[in-house]
Design a protein around this motif. Structure first.
Motif, mmCIF file in Angstrom:
data_model
loop_
_atom_site.group_PDB
_atom_site.id
_atom_site.type_symbol
_atom_site.label_atom_id
_atom_site.label_comp_id
_atom_site.label_asym_id
_atom_site.label_seq_id
_atom_site.Cartn_x
_atom_site.Cartn_y
_atom_site.Cartn_z
ATOM 1 N N SER A 1 0.837 -1.195 0.000
ATOM 2 C CA SER A 1 0.000 0.000 0.000
ATOM 3 C C SER A 1 0.875 1.249 0.000
ATOM 4 O O SER A 1 2.037 1.227 0.402
ATOM 5 N N ALA A 2 0.277 2.353 -0.475
ATOM 6 C CA ALA A 2 1.021 3.614 -0.577
ATOM 7 C C ALA A 2 0.160 4.749 -0.046
ATOM 8 O O ALA A 2 -1.067 4.636 0.044
ATOM 9 N N SER A 3 0.825 5.850 0.268
ATOM 10 C CA SER A 3 0.134 7.071 0.691
ATOM 11 C C SER A 3 0.125 8.050 -0.483
ATOM 12 O O SER A 3 1.185 8.439 -0.979
ATOM 13 N N ILE A 4 -1.077 8.417 -0.932
ATOM 14 C CA ILE A 4 -1.201 9.268 -2.117
ATOM 15 C C ILE A 4 -2.006 10.512 -1.761
ATOM 16 O O ILE A 4 -3.144 10.419 -1.279
ATOM 17 N N LEU A 5 -1.422 11.679 -1.994
ATOM 18 C CA LEU A 5 -2.088 12.957 -1.774
ATOM 19 C C LEU A 5 -2.676 13.433 -3.106
ATOM 20 O O LEU A 5 -1.948 13.601 -4.084
ATOM 21 N N THR A 6 -3.995 13.650 -3.131
ATOM 22 C CA THR A 6 -4.678 14.082 -4.349
ATOM 23 C C THR A 6 -5.283 15.466 -4.134
ATOM 24 O O THR A 6 -5.891 15.721 -3.093
ATOM 25 N N LEU A 7 -5.109 16.347 -5.106
ATOM 26 C CA LEU A 7 -5.762 17.654 -5.068
ATOM 27 C C LEU A 7 -6.765 17.733 -6.209
ATOM 28 O O LEU A 7 -6.387 17.671 -7.391
ATOM 29 N N GLY A 8 -8.049 17.824 -5.861
ATOM 30 C CA GLY A 8 -9.093 17.884 -6.876
ATOM 31 C C GLY A 8 -9.752 19.247 -6.935
ATOM 32 O O GLY A 8 -9.129 20.280 -6.701
ATOM 33 N N ILE A 9 -11.061 19.229 -7.217
ATOM 34 C CA ILE A 9 -11.811 20.490 -7.283
ATOM 35 C C ILE A 9 -12.901 20.444 -6.228
ATOM 36 O O ILE A 9 -12.710 20.834 -5.102
ATOM 37 N N GLY A 10 -14.077 19.904 -6.597
ATOM 38 C CA GLY A 10 -15.206 19.817 -5.684
ATOM 39 C C GLY A 10 -15.482 18.380 -5.300
ATOM 40 O O GLY A 10 -14.645 17.495 -5.466
ATOM 41 N N TRP A 11 -16.683 18.152 -4.800
ATOM 42 C CA TRP A 11 -17.053 16.841 -4.288
ATOM 43 C C TRP A 11 -18.199 16.270 -5.106
ATOM 44 O O TRP A 11 -19.280 16.829 -5.177
ATOM 45 N N PHE A 12 -17.941 15.135 -5.740
ATOM 46 C CA PHE A 12 -18.974 14.435 -6.487
ATOM 47 C C PHE A 12 -19.754 13.569 -5.496
ATOM 48 O O PHE A 12 -19.137 12.928 -4.633
ATOM 49 N N PRO A 13 -21.107 13.525 -5.576
ATOM 50 C CA PRO A 13 -21.957 14.108 -6.630
ATOM 51 C C PRO A 13 -22.527 15.480 -6.303
ATOM 52 O O PRO A 13 -23.380 15.978 -7.044
ATOM 53 N N LYS A 14 -22.070 16.108 -5.207
ATOM 54 C CA LYS A 14 -22.590 17.439 -4.862
ATOM 55 C C LYS A 14 -22.328 18.427 -5.999
ATOM 56 O O LYS A 14 -23.179 19.256 -6.331
ATOM 57 N N THR A 15 -21.140 18.368 -6.578
ATOM 58 C CA THR A 15 -20.839 19.183 -7.754
ATOM 59 C C THR A 15 -20.600 18.230 -8.919
ATOM 60 O O THR A 15 -19.484 17.744 -9.118
ATOM 61 N N PRO A 16 -21.655 17.895 -9.663
ATOM 62 C CA PRO A 16 -21.537 16.897 -10.729
ATOM 63 C C PRO A 16 -20.688 17.409 -11.882
ATOM 64 O O PRO A 16 -20.661 18.594 -12.184
ATOM 65 N N GLY A 17 -19.988 16.508 -12.502
ATOM 66 C CA GLY A 17 -19.153 16.853 -13.644
ATOM 67 C C GLY A 17 -18.197 15.726 -13.937
ATOM 68 O O GLY A 17 -17.911 14.902 -13.058
ATOM 69 N N GLY A 18 -17.706 15.674 -15.164
ATOM 70 C CA GLY A 18 -16.811 14.598 -15.551
ATOM 71 C C GLY A 18 -15.535 14.559 -14.731
ATOM 72 O O GLY A 18 -15.077 13.489 -14.320
ATOM 73 N N LEU A 19 -14.951 15.732 -14.464
ATOM 74 C CA LEU A 19 -13.709 15.792 -13.692
ATOM 75 C C LEU A 19 -13.946 15.335 -12.253
ATOM 76 O O LEU A 19 -13.174 14.543 -11.709
ATOM 77 N N GLU A 20 -15.030 15.827 -11.644
ATOM 78 C CA GLU A 20 -15.329 15.446 -10.264
ATOM 79 C C GLU A 20 -15.607 13.949 -10.161
ATOM 80 O O GLU A 20 -15.159 13.287 -9.214
ATOM 81 N N ARG A 21 -16.345 13.401 -11.128
ATOM 82 C CA ARG A 21 -16.622 11.960 -11.099
ATOM 83 C C ARG A 21 -15.325 11.164 -11.269
ATOM 84 O O ARG A 21 -15.107 10.153 -10.598
ATOM 85 N N TYR A 22 -14.467 11.616 -12.168
ATOM 86 C CA TYR A 22 -13.193 10.934 -12.403
ATOM 87 C C TYR A 22 -12.388 10.842 -11.105
ATOM 88 O O TYR A 22 -11.887 9.769 -10.742
ATOM 89 N N ILE A 23 -12.247 11.971 -10.408
ATOM 90 C CA ILE A 23 -11.453 11.989 -9.176
ATOM 91 C C ILE A 23 -12.108 11.122 -8.106
ATOM 92 O O ILE A 23 -11.430 10.394 -7.373
ATOM 93 N N TYR A 24 -13.427 11.191 -8.002
ATOM 94 C CA TYR A 24 -14.164 10.396 -7.012
ATOM 95 C C TYR A 24 -13.920 8.904 -7.232
ATOM 96 O O TYR A 24 -13.574 8.159 -6.307
ATOM 97 N N GLU A 25 -14.081 8.464 -8.474
ATOM 98 C CA GLU A 25 -13.914 7.044 -8.779
ATOM 99 C C GLU A 25 -12.463 6.607 -8.577
ATOM 100 O O GLU A 25 -12.188 5.539 -8.010
ATOM 101 N N LEU A 26 -11.529 7.427 -9.047
ATOM 102 C CA LEU A 26 -10.117 7.073 -8.938
ATOM 103 C C LEU A 26 -9.690 6.932 -7.475
ATOM 104 O O LEU A 26 -9.061 5.936 -7.095
ATOM 105 N N THR A 27 -10.026 7.918 -6.649
ATOM 106 C CA THR A 27 -9.595 7.877 -5.253
ATOM 107 C C THR A 27 -10.225 6.702 -4.510
ATOM 108 O O THR A 27 -9.574 6.059 -3.689
ATOM 109 N N HIS A 28 -11.480 6.413 -4.816
ATOM 110 C CA HIS A 28 -12.141 5.290 -4.137
ATOM 111 C C HIS A 28 -11.568 3.946 -4.582
ATOM 112 O O HIS A 28 -11.440 3.027 -3.777
ATOM 113 N N LYS A 29 -11.230 3.825 -5.858
ATOM 114 C CA LYS A 29 -10.629 2.573 -6.332
ATOM 115 C C LYS A 29 -9.242 2.375 -5.716
ATOM 116 O O LYS A 29 -8.860 1.260 -5.354
ATOM 117 N N LEU A 30 -8.472 3.449 -5.607
ATOM 118 C CA LEU A 30 -7.152 3.343 -4.989
ATOM 119 C C LEU A 30 -7.275 2.993 -3.506
ATOM 120 O O LEU A 30 -6.498 2.190 -2.978
#
Length: 389
Positions: free
Chosen positions: A12-41
């Protein structure tokens, strides 16, 4: 193939991610991408911290740590100051990797990032150029965004991820990033959420959509570059041949009133429905209820997450030859790429499809293509390998 799951690196690793807003509160392709990626990791037992703006302060039972850096309602300079202050105040440990997703919010903390930790920037588009197209920007604004913020941020990064060759070209040509630093990894789709598990009739009943119409669907921010105006023009062209065609448009944006007026002027009141914001729970229903999803983008479409979402739901997609969209469909069904971005070109393909003159992939073929090529489980593994390289 659908049940296939790839295992990540066992360490396992420690990964710091900087995104924009919070999906699904702020819907959008970028927000969904970050949400899915961070949860899968995080599902891989990686320790993920997601920093952003407007993140929930108290979100229970999440596999990732959330750090809210600022209030999205603050003036931009206050917001950037808050991002810097809060980020500095909340640092307690050094991560194994840093993953940035938005130059504007990355810029205030560049000098605060720990030395010796690899920084990967996910390039989701040329922010300065996109904002110039959507708003009236003066040359000073454009200079500040591109030269000061974007280029300064990119110079601090070790490597880059783009979702398509098209955006790799922009990153290389407009920002002089060498190709050896650029990794092309497509976007992913949550194949357990976007499924082909209902008949179109059942999906239409659940949405209260007409059951005896030829239904088209599109989900877009209602801004200039996405081409909804061209799709409405195309609808007016084909209406005499396909009078029962019905277009459902999901999404919000500053052009909504203008587009609604266009519908009236084209005499399409009985053929178009503006859905506004469509809750995420209804999105798979909408894809399955439609005969065809349409992506009429006119510029800056780095990938097109809606395309693989629709395919995962078993619904084929018609797109314009813009950005990364043709890269998704060219190996699967190249006939579903229009010849140009013009309304006439969109109309030509729509008529061929709706009148049965152009064969389109089956629900099963669409689903299998999405599962085999864009399952987030596999995509996240590829992204992780770049982040930790």
């Amino acid at each position: 193939m659908e049940g296939k799951k790839e295992k990540f690196n066992s360490t396992s690793a420690s990964i710091l991610t900087l995104g924009i807003g919070w999906f699904p509160k702020t819907p959008g392709g970028l927000e969904r991408y970050i949400y899915e990626l961070t949860h899968k990791l995080a599902a891989n037992q990686d320790q993920i911290e997601l920093c952003g703006v407007g993140l929930p302060e108290t979100e229970l039972n999440l596999p990732i740590k959330l750090t809210n850096l600022a209030n999205p309602d603050q003036a931009i300079w206050q917001r950037l100051g808050s991002i810097r202050h809060t980020f500095k105040k909340t640092r307690v440990s050094k991560p194994d990797a840093i993953n940035l997703h938005f130059a504007l919010y990355s810029f205030p903390i560049l000098d605060l990032l720990p030395k010796g930790v690899p920084i990967t920037f996910n390039f989701h588009g040329p922010w300065a150029s996109e904002s110039q197209q959507e708003t009236v920007s003066n040359q000073l604004n454009l200079f500040l965004k591109r030269r000061l913020i974007e280029k300064s941020t990119y110079q601090r990064c070790d490597r880059f991820i783009v979702l398509s060759q098209a955006f790799g070209n922009i990153l290389h040509q407009q920002y002089q990033i060498p190709w050896h630093k650029i990794h092309i990894i497509p976007g992913g789709v949550n194949i357990n959420w976007f499924q082909a598990n209902l008949s179109p009739q059942v999906a239409r009943q659940q949405l209260d959509w007409p059951e005896n119409r030829r239904i088209l669907f599109t989900t877009r921010r209602l801004v200039q570059r996405v081409g909804i105006d061209k799709l409405l023009q195309a609808l007016a062209i084909i209406k005499p041949q396909v009078p029962d065609v019905w277009l459902a448009i999901a999404g919000r944006g500053h052009l909504q009133a203008t587009l609604q007026q266009q519908v009236k002027e084209l005499g399409l009141e009985d053929n178009v429905k503006f859905l506004g914001f469509l809750p995420d729970a209804q999105l798979p229903l909408a894809y399955q209820a439609a005969e065809l999803t349409v992506m009429p983008s006119q510029s800056f479409e780095g990938f097109g997450l809606a395309i693989i979402e629709s395919l995962a739901c078993g619904t084929p997609v018609l797109c314009t030859p813009i950005g990364g969209m043709p890269e998704i469909l060219s190996q699967f069904s190249p006939d579903l790429i229009t010849d140009s971005t013009a309304a006439s070109a969109i109309a030509e393909k729509l008529v061929q499809i709706l009148l049965g003159k152009l064969s389109i992939p089956s629900r099963q073929e669409c689903r299998e293509y999405a599962v085999n090529n864009f399952d987030w489980q596999q995509i996240a593994q590829e992204v992780r390998q770049v982040l930790l390289a």
